[in-house]
Write an enzyme that holds these catalytic residues in place. Structure first.
Site, PDB file in Angstrom:
ATOM      1  N   LYS A  45      -8.196 -24.391  15.679  1.00 47.45           N
ATOM      2  CA  LYS A  45      -6.929 -24.948  16.478  1.00 47.45           C
ATOM      3  C   LYS A  45      -5.653 -24.369  15.838  1.00 47.45           C
ATOM      4  O   LYS A  45      -5.599 -24.691  14.542  1.00 47.45           O
ATOM      5  CB  LYS A  45      -7.054 -26.296  16.624  1.00 47.45           C
ATOM      6  N   ASN A  73      -4.175 -26.981  31.018  1.00 47.17           N
ATOM      7  CA  ASN A  73      -3.861 -27.982  30.096  1.00 47.17           C
ATOM      8  C   ASN A  73      -2.235 -27.731  29.782  1.00 47.17           C
ATOM      9  O   ASN A  73      -1.703 -26.799  30.015  1.00 47.17           O
ATOM     10  CB  ASN A  73      -4.657 -27.750  28.662  1.00 47.17           C
ATOM     11  N   ASN A 132      -1.393 -16.314  17.402  1.00 45.72           N
ATOM     12  CA  ASN A 132      -1.257 -16.914  18.872  1.00 45.72           C
ATOM     13  C   ASN A 132       0.131 -16.506  19.763  1.00 45.72           C
ATOM     14  O   ASN A 132       1.010 -17.098  19.325  1.00 45.72           O
ATOM     15  CB  ASN A 132      -1.263 -18.506  18.727  1.00 45.72           C
ATOM     16  N   CYS A 135      -0.028 -19.208  24.100  1.00 45.41           N
ATOM     17  CA  CYS A 135       0.066 -20.345  24.811  1.00 45.41           C
ATOM     18  C   CYS A 135       1.317 -20.402  25.920  1.00 45.41           C
ATOM     19  O   CYS A 135       2.632 -20.081  25.180  1.00 45.41           O
ATOM     20  CB  CYS A 135       0.214 -21.607  23.859  1.00 45.41           C
ATOM     21  N   LYS A 173      -3.944 -12.305  19.207  1.00 46.42           N
ATOM     22  CA  LYS A 173      -4.248 -12.920  20.681  1.00 46.42           C
ATOM     23  C   LYS A 173      -3.245 -12.938  21.690  1.00 46.42           C
ATOM     24  O   LYS A 173      -2.177 -13.310  21.536  1.00 46.42           O
ATOM     25  CB  LYS A 173      -4.641 -14.541  20.438  1.00 46.42           C
ATOM     26  N   ASN A 200      -5.550 -15.655  26.424  1.00 46.93           N
ATOM     27  CA  ASN A 200      -5.247 -17.087  26.457  1.00 46.93           C
ATOM     28  C   ASN A 200      -5.088 -17.615  27.797  1.00 46.93           C
ATOM     29  O   ASN A 200      -5.539 -16.858  28.773  1.00 46.93           O
ATOM     30  CB  ASN A 200      -3.911 -17.096  25.741  1.00 46.93           C
ATOM     31  N   CYS A 348     -24.018 -14.012  58.002  1.00 47.79           N
ATOM     32  CA  CYS A 348     -23.611 -12.437  58.148  1.00 47.79           C
ATOM     33  C   CYS A 348     -23.115 -11.990  59.148  1.00 47.79           C
ATOM     34  O   CYS A 348     -21.989 -11.306  59.332  1.00 47.79           O
ATOM     35  CB  CYS A 348     -24.992 -11.630  57.737  1.00 47.79           C
ATOM     36  N   CYS A 352     -19.282 -10.752  59.668  1.00 41.57           N
ATOM     37  CA  CYS A 352     -19.022  -9.380  60.020  1.00 41.57           C
ATOM     38  C   CYS A 352     -18.341  -9.544  61.300  1.00 41.57           C
ATOM     39  O   CYS A 352     -17.359  -8.482  61.593  1.00 41.57           O
ATOM     40  CB  CYS A 352     -20.451  -8.511  60.216  1.00 41.57           C
ATOM     41  N   CYS A 383     -19.061  -2.646  53.227  1.00 36.64           N
ATOM     42  CA  CYS A 383     -18.124  -3.414  52.551  1.00 36.64           C
ATOM     43  C   CYS A 383     -18.671  -4.614  51.696  1.00 36.64           C
ATOM     44  O   CYS A 383     -17.952  -5.228  50.792  1.00 36.64           O
ATOM     45  CB  CYS A 383     -17.147  -4.181  53.546  1.00 36.64           C
ATOM     46  N   CYS A 390     -24.642 -14.154  52.540  1.00 31.85           N
ATOM     47  CA  CYS A 390     -25.919 -14.513  52.909  1.00 31.85           C
ATOM     48  C   CYS A 390     -26.632 -15.393  51.621  1.00 31.85           C
ATOM     49  O   CYS A 390     -26.542 -15.016  50.390  1.00 31.85           O
ATOM     50  CB  CYS A 390     -26.995 -13.138  52.722  1.00 31.85           C
TER      51      CYS A 390
HETATM   52  C1  LIG Z   1      -6.636 -27.829  26.005  1.00 27.32           C
HETATM   53  C2  LIG Z   1      -6.718 -26.402  25.631  1.00 27.32           C
HETATM   54  C3  LIG Z   1      -5.846 -26.300  24.291  1.00 27.32           C
HETATM   55  C4  LIG Z   1      -5.600 -24.994  24.012  1.00 27.32           C
HETATM   56  N1  LIG Z   1      -4.936 -24.809  22.812  1.00 27.32           N
HETATM   57  C5  LIG Z   1      -4.850 -23.487  22.358  1.00 27.32           C
HETATM   58  C6  LIG Z   1      -4.322 -23.303  21.140  1.00 27.32           C
HETATM   59  O1  LIG Z   1      -3.881 -24.177  20.349  1.00 27.32           O
HETATM   60  N2  LIG Z   1      -4.224 -22.005  20.740  1.00 27.32           N
HETATM   61  C7  LIG Z   1      -4.900 -20.942  21.233  1.00 27.32           C
HETATM   62  O2  LIG Z   1      -5.006 -19.758  20.896  1.00 27.32           O
HETATM   63  N3  LIG Z   1      -5.384 -21.154  22.350  1.00 27.32           N
HETATM   64  C8  LIG Z   1      -5.452 -22.323  22.856  1.00 27.32           C
HETATM   65  N4  LIG Z   1      -6.144 -22.582  24.173  1.00 27.32           N
HETATM   66  C9  LIG Z   1      -6.792 -21.469  24.765  1.00 27.32           C
HETATM   67  C10 LIG Z   1      -8.224 -20.987  24.432  1.00 27.32           C
HETATM   68  O3  LIG Z   1      -8.346 -20.678  23.196  1.00 27.32           O
HETATM   69  C11 LIG Z   1      -8.884 -20.003  25.483  1.00 27.32           C
HETATM   70  O4  LIG Z   1      -8.080 -18.789  25.064  1.00 27.32           O
HETATM   71  C12 LIG Z   1      -8.894 -20.291  26.960  1.00 27.32           C
HETATM   72  O5  LIG Z   1      -9.125 -21.700  27.054  1.00 27.32           O
HETATM   73  C13 LIG Z   1      -9.890 -19.331  27.628  1.00 27.32           C
HETATM   74  O6  LIG Z   1     -11.014 -19.561  27.218  1.00 27.32           O
HETATM   75  P1  LIG Z   1     -12.018 -20.478  28.420  1.00 27.32           P
HETATM   76  O7  LIG Z   1     -12.177 -20.079  29.704  1.00 27.32           O
HETATM   77  O8  LIG Z   1     -13.330 -20.385  27.635  1.00 27.32           O
HETATM   78  O9  LIG Z   1     -11.547 -21.658  28.248  1.00 27.32           O
HETATM   79  C14 LIG Z   1      -6.150 -23.658  24.675  1.00 27.32           C
HETATM   80  C15 LIG Z   1      -6.953 -24.011  25.834  1.00 27.32           C
HETATM   81  C16 LIG Z   1      -7.321 -25.473  25.966  1.00 27.32           C
HETATM   82  C17 LIG Z   1      -8.107 -25.841  27.331  1.00 27.32           C
HETATM   83  S1  SF4 Z   2     -30.225 -15.464  55.807  1.00 25.77           S
HETATM   84 FE1  SF4 Z   2     -28.798 -13.756  55.491  1.00 25.77          FE
HETATM   85  S2  SF4 Z   2     -29.469 -12.245  56.555  1.00 25.77           S
HETATM   86 FE2  SF4 Z   2     -30.450 -14.018  57.560  1.00 25.77          FE
HETATM   87  S3  SF4 Z   2     -28.933 -14.620  58.940  1.00 25.77           S
HETATM   88 FE3  SF4 Z   2     -28.370 -15.627  57.314  1.00 25.77          FE
HETATM   89  S4  SF4 Z   2     -27.040 -14.078  56.161  1.00 25.77           S
HETATM   90 FE4  SF4 Z   2     -27.969 -13.101  57.616  1.00 25.77          FE
END
Ligand SMILES: Cc1cc2nc3c(=O)[nH]c(=O)nc-3n(C[C@H](O)[C@H](O)[C@H](O)COP(=O)(O)O)c2cc1C
Ligand code: SF4
Ligand SMILES: Cc1cc2nc3c(=O)[nH]c(=O)nc-3n(C[C@H](O)[C@H](O)[C@H](O)COP(=O)(O)OP(=O)(O)OC[C@H]3O[C@@H](n4cnc5c(N)ncnc54)[C@H](O)[C@@H]3O)c2cc1C
Ligand code: SF4
Ligand code: SF4
Lengths: 418, 449
Positions: A45, A73, A132, A135, A173, A200, A348, A352, A383, A390
């Site tokens: 941390k 957070n 870091n 943040c 970072k 981050n 589907c 569509c 698309c 589905c």
């Molecule tokens: C509560 C909280 C505190 C965090 N504190 C820091 C920090 O002190 N330093 C830092 O570099 N990143 C901090 N982060 C960011 C995380 O390291 C990370 O980059 C971010 O949560 C994305 O990863 P995830 O989706 O797995 O959570 C914090 C994230 C959270 C949720």
């Molecule tokens: S199961 Fe899939 S293919 Fe069958 S009606 Fe539902 S969305 Fe369409």
């Protein structure tokens, strides 16, 4: 059993799964428990100026019965005294010499401040440093974190200062709160960074309480923007990793994070160029024990693919990530519905009909009276929408329709015009 | 456990998280087969979606808009034959049907617990000055009354009994349909301004002609009567009971110990027989047998009812018919039965049972409960001079208009014995259809149904 060991910017780790710098890595007690649970490494941390925190400080979105799709957070970096942290880092490294221990740092954008903290931290024996610049809240208002991270010059400058004294690899970072992450990544490279890590957290307002009309989370009647992470941010993080991975002006190892929750997410990040993986929210949601399935799943996946080492995955998909202008305009797929597994939910059809190209017909089969869903392939634009909605996996396949035409991209078309 | 506990609702409600989890499983199908399978056409995907967003009032209104007795139906509908039977998730490629009935109960229970007493959830149109009489406050009559009140009619419901609800109040066992659910649904209809005249029997207390003279239209929703006679010796002995009356007693009188430790036989194998049998076990009978002259394959009781009875310890004896009720000192002591075998199929496709000569045997018994169907309300048919076939009034398809102008007939009153038993939900739908038909006739304008 595949070899899960990695070597990342010179740092060795028993497996690619690291806990990101965040609440799970706030103390020696926690980090030691994490290593016991099987995490390959941690990024401690963030250490820096002693700070104060607010209460409350987390919020989450839940959707469709799934909790914590996204997490946010308004917490700051470590609020524990530097001496305590350093003592526990030293103890932990001694107890777990084979696990990776990287320490995250954040100080004011001053050369002496960086020199001082880098020396103090390296003195207790760490495997690397993570700067870091990410943040988005609190620290940024004091000129740190993403306030620095949003200015490539400051990132370059501060990285240089660190590199002047650092003995261990330096990971920069990055913040996702920018218009193009490649610019800050390039700046980190120019400053001499050994690696970059991303992402981050993303600026966010999680929600508003429908009864009190206060933002989430709220502190005595007010809220503030906070950092967004968790499964919902994975596509954004993956894009940033991939963009940096395919940029020859960056050419640094990437530690990927942002929404990694299981081994499948991990494989995707590795394929798109991440050389190590960091996890925060998933561990906060479920505890350290999730790493067991992450390692196990990755292991079986590698075995099934016949790959001896996890390092064999790194970057394997990067070349497939390109620009829109390079895509083949003459490639055609259409949806095809398997009536044997179709359950006739008509999802589907309606998606569509209402929102795409009206090319699914509901046809009564004369013999059985059963209604069949049939795609008019000439009108289908391929698309993917129907196959996305589905509910029965594999029932709608997007099949390639050979066209006589030679592959041609927009860029090729344009160069022909000139 | 006291007897009262035995008569408390047996199926537990979904817990709050369970309900949301279950609702989230629903695919929100388009043109969903579950809707097509619900006789009242409730927009099931819509009401389920609203549970996922915590819009429980909206969910309940979606249900009750299509089905004013949605809370009762959530408990008594044979869902596996209706909505849940049609759910796309039944298929081998999918998972298992959404528990639509229990979700319907979850939403309507919320409405019951969270609405102010005597406040209607629906609005009525401005009064149009037209008066409608409805005979019978069962599901069919209540449903017609609700929809006509919403259209601005002055509706009076004439009911022979002291309370509204019909068989919901008097016939369906309490442990499947608690009284307060029925009472709430009735209260909702009263809150719309519908008038009730209780303990008023049309054809006796008020004549058919009176009714016709004082109203613009009359809807007959008088249901069926009690169980017909077996026409065998000993039928007037003490201890020979009518199943419908027997169940009614458990709902209207204090529960007593008179069946404690006794041997009971129920004759017939429809849902009424099951209800009478399970009431008997719950009143403490020592041994309860259902006696049926055909086999399990021809039984009209639903599969889940059959399972429920077996779980309650009810025994089933197939291919037996009663020939004589035995008694001493005016009380039942036993039953003489004859074995049957199946012969040619009848008009419903069920093989006709016939006696096996010389196969008589007797059972020792304390009670014999008759559950071989219900009688027809022929006096009303006569009073209104309706054309009918075997006591079933003839009605125009879709409008339920009888041979008399301005007289409509719905519900069990016109129920034709079919593949299934009569159902609350179909009676409700007929009430809605008749309300539309009355309105169309009186205003000569089409309404959206
Ligand atoms: C509560 C909280 C505190 C965090 N504190 C820091 C920090 O002190 N330093 C830092 O570099 N990143 C901090 N982060 C960011 C995380 O390291 C990370 O980059 C971010 O949560 C994305 O990863 P995830 O989706 O797995 O959570 C914090 C994230 C959270 C949720
Ligand atoms: S199961 Fe899939 S293919 Fe069958 S009606 Fe539902 S969305 Fe369409
Ligand atoms: C024991 C039993 C269990 C059942 N279980 C189920 C079940 O689980 N699920 C299900 O869907 N269905 C069940 N049914 C069937 C269901 O109850 C009926 O189909 C439904 O109640 C029919 O509604 P109705 O309004 O037509 O008639 P009823 O409910 O019979 O209502 C008719 C009303 O008219 C009144 N009435 C009759 N004659 C007159 C008159 N001359 N003047 C004034 N009022 C009069 C009666 O007192 C009664 O209140 C069951 C039936 C029985 C007998
Ligand atoms: S009313 Fe009955 S059939 Fe219709 S949805 Fe509800 S439970 Fe199912
Ligand atoms: S058929 Fe089943 S899944 Fe589809 S809308 Fe109805 S309840 Fe939901």
């Amino acid at each position: 059993m595949a070899d899960l060991r990695i070597k990342f910017a010179g740092i060795e780790s028993p497996n690619p799964f690291w806990l990101a710098s965040a609440p799970p890595t706030n103390s020696g007690y926690q980090v030691q428990r994490a290593f016991e649970a099987g995490w390959g490494g941690v990024v401690w941390k963030t250490l820096g100026e002693p700070v104060l925190n607010v209460s409350s400080r987390y919020a989450a979105i839940h959707r469709g019965g799934q909790r914590v799709l996204g997490f946010n957070n308004i917490e700051l970096i470590s609020d524990r005294p530097l001496e305590d942290n350093l003592r526990e880092i030293a103890e932990t490294k001694k107890r777990f010499p084979h696990n990776t221990l990287i320490v995250s740092l954040m100080v004011q954008p001053k050369r002496e401040a960086w020199h001082e903290i880098v020396k103090a931290v390296e003195a207790v024996g760490v495997d690397g440093l993570e700067l870091n610049f990410g943040c988005p809240h609190g620290m940024a208002e004091r000129g740190m974190g993403s306030a620095s991270g949003q200015q490539p010059d400051m990132v370059r400058q501060q990285t240089e200062w660190v590199k002047e004294v650092a003995q261990t690899p330096v990971i920069v970072k990055l913040t996702p709160n920018i218009t193009d992450i490649r610019f800050t990544a390039r700046a980190a490279r120019q400053g001499g960074a050994d690696a970059v890590s991303m992402i981050n957290t993303i600026n966010s307002l999680m929600g508003v309480d429908l009864d009190s009309w206060l933002p989430y989370p709220h502190v005595d009647g007010k809220g503030a923007h906070g950092g967004y992470c968790g499964p919902a941010v994975k596509p954004i993080a993956l894009n940033m990793v991939a963009e940096c991975a395919r940029d020859s002006r960056i050419a640094l190892p990437i530690s990927g994070m942002g929404g990694i929750s299981n081994w499948q997410d991990a494989v995707e990040f590795l394929l798109m160029g991440a050389g190590s993986l960091q996890v925060c929210t998933a561990a906060m949601h479920h505890g350290f024990r999730i790493v067991e399935d992450m390692k196990d799943g990755l292991n079986h996946y590698l075995d099934q693919k016949g790959l001896p080492s996890v390092m064999d995955l790194v970057g394997k998909s990067v070349a497939t990530y390109s620009d829109w202008g390079d895509l083949n305009l003459n490639y055609k797929v259409v949806a095809r519905i398997n009536n044997d597994t179709c359950i006739n939910c008509n999802k589907c059809y309606i998606s569509c009909e209402d929102t795409s190209h009206q090319c699914i017909d509901r046809v009564r089969e004369p013999d059985t009276g059963r209604e069949l869903l049939v795609v008019r392939e000439d009108d289908c634009v391929g698309c993917n929408l129907c196959s996305i909605v589905c509910p029965v996996d594999g029932t709608i396949q997007m099949v390639e329709i050979p066209t006589e035409k030679q592959p041609q991209s927009w860029n090729q078309l344009q160069s022909g015009v000139k | 456990m006291s007897l009262q506990d035995n008569f408390k609702e047996v199926v537990p409600a979904l817990k709050p998280k369970e309900a949301v989890d279950e609702a989230n499983r629903c695919l929100f199908c388009y043109d969903a087969p579950c809707v097509q399978a619900c006789p009242t056409g409730i927009n099931i995907p819509s009401f389920i979606k609203k549970i996922t967003t915590d819009n429980l009032l909206g969910s309940a209104l979606t249900i009750l808009d299509s089905n004013p007795l949605g809370a009762s139906c959530a408990r008594v509908c044979p869902t596996s034959e209706l909505c849940e039977g049609a759910c796309v998730l039944n298929g081998p490629a999918a998972s298992k049907a959404i528990q639509i009935g229990l979700l319907q109960r979850h939403a309507t229970d919320w409405a019951m617990e969270n609405t102010k007493p005597n406040t209607a959830l629906f609005k009525t149109a401005d009064p149009n000055g037209k008066k409608i009489a409805i005979v019978g406050a069962g599901p069919a009559g209540l449903s017609a009354a609700r929809d006509l009140a919403r259209l601005g009619y002055l509706v009076t419901v004439y009911e022979a009994k002291p309370r509204a609800g019909g068989l919901n109040a008097y016939g369906i066992v309490s442990f499947r349909l608690p009284e307060d659910v029925v009472a709430w649904e009735v209260e909702q209809i009263e809150a719309l301004g519908v008038q009730f005249c209780f303990e008023t029997k049309i054809g006796e207390d008020v004549s058919a002609q009176d009714l016709l003279d004082n109203h613009d239209s009359v809807i007959l929703a008088a249901g069926m009567g009690y169980v017909p006679a077996l026409n065998i010796e000993g039928e007037d002995l003490q201890g020979v009971l009518d199943a419908v009356q027997f169940v009614e007693d458990t709902k209207t009188k204090p529960l007593t110990n008179h069946l404690l430790g006794k041997k009971v036989a129920v004759i017939g194998a429809g849902n009424t027989a099951i209800d009478a049998a399970t009431c008997s076990t719950r009143l403490g009978a020592d041994n309860v047998k259902i006696l049926y002259r055909r086999t399990v394959a021809e039984m009209t009781a639903y599969e889940f009812e059959y399972e429920f009875a077996k779980n309650d310890g009810v025994e089933f004896r197939w291919l037996v018919a009663p020939t004589r009720i035995l008694g001493e000192n005016g009380r039942v002591t036993g039953l003489q039965l004859i074995r049957m075998e199946l012969g040619e199929p009848d008009e419903r496709g069920r093989r006709r049972p016939r006696e096996v000569a010389g196969s008589e045997f007797t059972l020792e018994l304390d009670f014999v409960i008759k559950a071989i169907g219900q009688t027809r309300q022929t006096h009303l048919i006569d009073a209104f001079q309706l054309q009918h076939e075997h006591g079933i009034p003839l009605v125009e398809s879709g409008t339920y208009r009888t041979s008399q102008p301005n007289v409509f007939a719905i519900g069990d009153f016109i129920f034709k014995t079919g593949k299934t038993d009569a159902m609350v939900v179909t009676a409700v739908q007929q009430g809605k259809d008749a309300a539309v038909a009355v309105h169309t006739q009186l205003t000569s304008q089409k309404v959206q149904s």
